[in-house]
Design a protein around this motif. Sequence first.
Motif, PDB file in Angstrom:
ATOM      1  N   ILE A  78      -2.103   2.122   0.876  1.00 18.30           N
ATOM      2  CA  ILE A  78      -3.104   2.020   1.942  1.00 18.30           C
ATOM      3  C   ILE A  78      -3.236   3.411   2.543  1.00 18.30           C
ATOM      4  CG2 ILE A  78      -1.389   1.262   3.637  1.00 18.30           C
ATOM      5  CD1 ILE A  78      -3.625  -0.357   5.015  1.00 18.30           C
ATOM      6  N   ARG A  79      -4.483   3.808   2.788  1.00 15.25           N
ATOM      7  CA  ARG A  79      -4.711   5.134   3.352  1.00 15.25           C
ATOM      8  C   ARG A  79      -5.898   5.087   4.313  1.00 15.25           C
ATOM      9  NH1 ARG A  79      -7.532   5.385  -1.477  1.00 15.25           N
ATOM     10  NH2 ARG A  79      -9.593   6.343  -1.296  1.00 15.25           N
ATOM     11  N   LEU A  80      -5.939   6.082   5.165  1.00 16.43           N
ATOM     12  CA  LEU A  80      -7.047   6.264   6.094  1.00 16.43           C
ATOM     13  C   LEU A  80      -8.023   7.242   5.472  1.00 16.43           C
ATOM     14  CD1 LEU A  80      -8.382   6.134   8.943  1.00 16.43           C
ATOM     15  CD2 LEU A  80      -6.888   8.060   9.548  1.00 16.43           C
ATOM     16  N   ASP A  81      -9.281   6.855   5.382  1.00 20.14           N
ATOM     17  CA  ASP A  81     -10.334   7.790   4.977  1.00 20.14           C
ATOM     18  C   ASP A  81     -10.866   8.431   6.246  1.00 20.14           C
ATOM     19  OD1 ASP A  81     -10.230   7.482   2.268  1.00 20.14           O
ATOM     20  OD2 ASP A  81     -12.184   6.542   2.064  1.00 20.14           O
ATOM     21  N   ARG A  82     -10.882   9.727   6.287  1.00 23.03           N
ATOM     22  CA  ARG A  82     -11.343  10.452   7.469  1.00 23.03           C
ATOM     23  C   ARG A  82     -12.848  10.258   7.665  1.00 23.03           C
ATOM     24  NH1 ARG A  82      -7.779  11.785  10.977  1.00 23.03           N
ATOM     25  NH2 ARG A  82      -9.673  12.611  11.837  1.00 23.03           N
ATOM     26  N   ARG A  84     -16.333   8.777  10.180  1.00 21.80           N
ATOM     27  CA  ARG A  84     -16.835   7.664  10.968  1.00 21.80           C
ATOM     28  C   ARG A  84     -17.546   6.690  10.058  1.00 21.80           C
ATOM     29  NH1 ARG A  84     -20.122   9.600  16.073  1.00 21.80           N
ATOM     30  NH2 ARG A  84     -20.565   7.410  15.961  1.00 21.80           N
ATOM     31  N   PRO A  85     -17.420   5.427  10.217  1.00 22.45           N
ATOM     32  CA  PRO A  85     -16.439   4.770  11.077  1.00 22.45           C
ATOM     33  C   PRO A  85     -15.040   4.887  10.477  1.00 22.45           C
ATOM     34  CG  PRO A  85     -17.545   3.122   9.749  1.00 22.45           C
ATOM     35  CD  PRO A  85     -18.182   4.459   9.426  1.00 22.45           C
ATOM     36  N   THR A  86     -14.044   4.480  11.252  1.00 18.62           N
ATOM     37  CA  THR A  86     -12.676   4.466  10.734  1.00 18.62           C
ATOM     38  C   THR A  86     -12.631   3.518   9.551  1.00 18.62           C
ATOM     39  OG1 THR A  86     -11.801   4.892  12.931  1.00 18.62           O
ATOM     40  CG2 THR A  86     -10.270   3.979  11.311  1.00 18.62           C
ATOM     41  N   THR A  87     -12.157   4.013   8.422  1.00 15.87           N
ATOM     42  CA  THR A  87     -12.123   3.212   7.195  1.00 15.87           C
ATOM     43  C   THR A  87     -10.742   3.311   6.565  1.00 15.87           C
ATOM     44  OG1 THR A  87     -14.463   3.658   6.811  1.00 15.87           O
ATOM     45  CG2 THR A  87     -13.194   2.837   4.940  1.00 15.87           C
ATOM     46  N   PHE A  88     -10.189   2.157   6.235  1.00 15.23           N
ATOM     47  CA  PHE A  88      -8.921   2.087   5.526  1.00 15.23           C
ATOM     48  C   PHE A  88      -9.216   1.638   4.108  1.00 15.23           C
ATOM     49  CE2 PHE A  88      -7.866   1.589   9.938  1.00 15.23           C
ATOM     50  CZ  PHE A  88      -6.793   2.446  10.083  1.00 15.23           C
ATOM     51  N   VAL A  89      -8.538   2.244   3.151  1.00 16.06           N
ATOM     52  CA  VAL A  89      -8.720   1.901   1.753  1.00 16.06           C
ATOM     53  C   VAL A  89      -7.387   1.412   1.209  1.00 16.06           C
ATOM     54  CG1 VAL A  89      -9.385   2.728  -0.530  1.00 16.06           C
ATOM     55  CG2 VAL A  89     -10.549   3.612   1.504  1.00 16.06           C
ATOM     56  N   VAL A  90      -7.408   0.217   0.656  1.00 14.74           N
ATOM     57  CA  VAL A  90      -6.222  -0.398   0.069  1.00 14.74           C
ATOM     58  C   VAL A  90      -6.416  -0.455  -1.436  1.00 14.74           C
ATOM     59  CG1 VAL A  90      -4.827  -2.510  -0.052  1.00 14.74           C
ATOM     60  CG2 VAL A  90      -5.861  -1.813   2.127  1.00 14.74           C
ATOM     61  N   GLU A  91      -5.424  -0.001  -2.183  1.00 17.63           N
ATOM     62  CA  GLU A  91      -5.417  -0.159  -3.641  1.00 17.63           C
ATOM     63  C   GLU A  91      -4.279  -1.103  -3.990  1.00 17.63           C
ATOM     64  OE1 GLU A  91      -5.350   3.129  -6.319  1.00 17.63           O
ATOM     65  OE2 GLU A  91      -6.763   4.277  -5.112  1.00 17.63           O
ATOM     66  N   LEU A  92      -4.602  -2.132  -4.763  1.00 18.50           N
ATOM     67  CA  LEU A  92      -3.606  -3.114  -5.182  1.00 18.50           C
ATOM     68  C   LEU A  92      -3.594  -3.241  -6.695  1.00 18.50           C
ATOM     69  CD1 LEU A  92      -4.409  -5.908  -2.589  1.00 18.50           C
ATOM     70  CD2 LEU A  92      -2.405  -4.419  -2.598  1.00 18.50           C
ATOM     71  N   PRO A  93      -2.407  -3.426  -7.260  1.00 16.96           N
ATOM     72  CA  PRO A  93      -2.359  -3.676  -8.702  1.00 16.96           C
ATOM     73  C   PRO A  93      -2.948  -5.049  -8.990  1.00 16.96           C
ATOM     74  CG  PRO A  93      -0.175  -3.913  -7.733  1.00 16.96           C
ATOM     75  CD  PRO A  93      -1.101  -3.445  -6.643  1.00 16.96           C
ATOM     76  N   THR A  94      -3.542  -5.187 -10.157  1.00 18.02           N
ATOM     77  CA  THR A  94      -4.110  -6.480 -10.530  1.00 18.02           C
ATOM     78  C   THR A  94      -3.309  -7.079 -11.670  1.00 18.02           C
ATOM     79  OG1 THR A  94      -5.639  -5.476 -12.086  1.00 18.02           O
ATOM     80  CG2 THR A  94      -6.436  -5.788  -9.845  1.00 18.02           C
ATOM     81  N   ARG A  95      -3.364  -8.379 -11.756  1.00 15.13           N
ATOM     82  CA  ARG A  95      -2.789  -9.111 -12.885  1.00 15.13           C
ATOM     83  C   ARG A  95      -3.818 -10.138 -13.306  1.00 15.13           C
ATOM     84  NH1 ARG A  95       2.897 -11.552 -11.288  1.00 15.13           N
ATOM     85  NH2 ARG A  95       1.580 -12.580  -9.795  1.00 15.13           N
ATOM     86  N   THR A  96      -3.856 -10.413 -14.572  1.00 15.88           N
ATOM     87  CA  THR A  96      -4.756 -11.458 -15.029  1.00 15.88           C
ATOM     88  C   THR A  96      -4.159 -12.806 -14.678  1.00 15.88           C
ATOM     89  OG1 THR A  96      -3.730 -11.678 -17.194  1.00 15.88           O
ATOM     90  CG2 THR A  96      -5.488 -10.028 -16.976  1.00 15.88           C
ATOM     91  N   VAL A  97      -4.973 -13.841 -14.719  1.00 21.92           N
ATOM     92  CA  VAL A  97      -4.489 -15.193 -14.443  1.00 21.92           C
ATOM     93  C   VAL A  97      -3.371 -15.553 -15.406  1.00 21.92           C
ATOM     94  CG1 VAL A  97      -5.124 -17.628 -14.386  1.00 21.92           C
ATOM     95  CG2 VAL A  97      -6.677 -15.917 -13.438  1.00 21.92           C
ATOM     96  N   GLY A  98      -3.509 -15.186 -16.668  1.00 24.98           N
ATOM     97  CA  GLY A  98      -2.476 -15.472 -17.665  1.00 24.98           C
ATOM     98  C   GLY A  98      -1.164 -14.789 -17.344  1.00 24.98           C
ATOM     99  N   GLU A  99      -1.209 -13.547 -16.894  1.00 28.14           N
ATOM    100  CA  GLU A  99       0.013 -12.828 -16.531  1.00 28.14           C
ATOM    101  C   GLU A  99       0.697 -13.490 -15.348  1.00 28.14           C
ATOM    102  OE1 GLU A  99      -0.969  -8.216 -17.674  1.00 28.14           O
ATOM    103  OE2 GLU A  99      -1.829  -9.053 -15.842  1.00 28.14           O
ATOM    104  N   ALA A 100      -0.075 -13.916 -14.366  1.00 22.92           N
ATOM    105  CA  ALA A 100       0.500 -14.577 -13.202  1.00 22.92           C
ATOM    106  C   ALA A 100       1.143 -15.899 -13.604  1.00 22.92           C
ATOM    107  CB  ALA A 100      -0.573 -14.810 -12.135  1.00 22.92           C
ATOM    108  N   ALA A 101       0.483 -16.664 -14.453  1.00 25.27           N
ATOM    109  CA  ALA A 101       1.029 -17.941 -14.911  1.00 25.27           C
ATOM    110  C   ALA A 101       2.301 -17.726 -15.725  1.00 25.27           C
ATOM    111  CB  ALA A 101      -0.011 -18.702 -15.728  1.00 25.27           C
ATOM    112  N   ASP A 102       2.308 -16.712 -16.596  1.00 27.58           N
ATOM    113  CA  ASP A 102       3.500 -16.423 -17.390  1.00 27.58           C
ATOM    114  C   ASP A 102       4.678 -16.091 -16.496  1.00 27.58           C
ATOM    115  OD1 ASP A 102       2.070 -16.825 -19.685  1.00 27.58           O
ATOM    116  OD2 ASP A 102       1.791 -14.681 -20.139  1.00 27.58           O
ATOM    117  N   THR A 103       4.457 -15.303 -15.459  1.00 24.51           N
ATOM    118  CA  THR A 103       5.522 -14.926 -14.540  1.00 24.51           C
ATOM    119  C   THR A 103       6.051 -16.147 -13.811  1.00 24.51           C
ATOM    120  OG1 THR A 103       4.569 -12.760 -14.225  1.00 24.51           O
ATOM    121  CG2 THR A 103       6.084 -13.499 -12.535  1.00 24.51           C
TER     122      THR A 103
END
Length: 110
Positions: A78-82, A84-103
């Motif tokens: 998560i980071r602050l983009d300098r 206006r307006p104040t903007t936060f950018v979140v990057e999240l890893p993705t998993r496919t539905v199959g990967e989540a089910a396997d886990t």
Amino acid sequence: MTIVQKMMGAIIGFRPLPRRGDDARLEIAVADSGAGLPAAIAPHIFESGFSTKPAGSDGRGVGLALARSIVDEAGGTIRLDRGRPTTFVVELPTRTVGEAADTENDGSES
């Protein structure tokens, strides 16, 4: 209005980040309608207990620290983009539905 409703109203974009294999990520940008964040406080915004609100007001600097903790635990950033307006950018890893089910089925955690 709940915090989730407020947050959903502030989301300005979702964007899959083109990467290969296990490094696939999703970017979420959240902005407010304010005048931006003063440069002097930007380095402190993710610190637990830091707040721009006066003492005694609702909220005491837990929200962004908690958000960073959750995003870190999920393997994201998560980071602050300098600007206006104040903007936060979140990057999240993705998993496919199959990967989540396997886990879930094999009892392992990622």
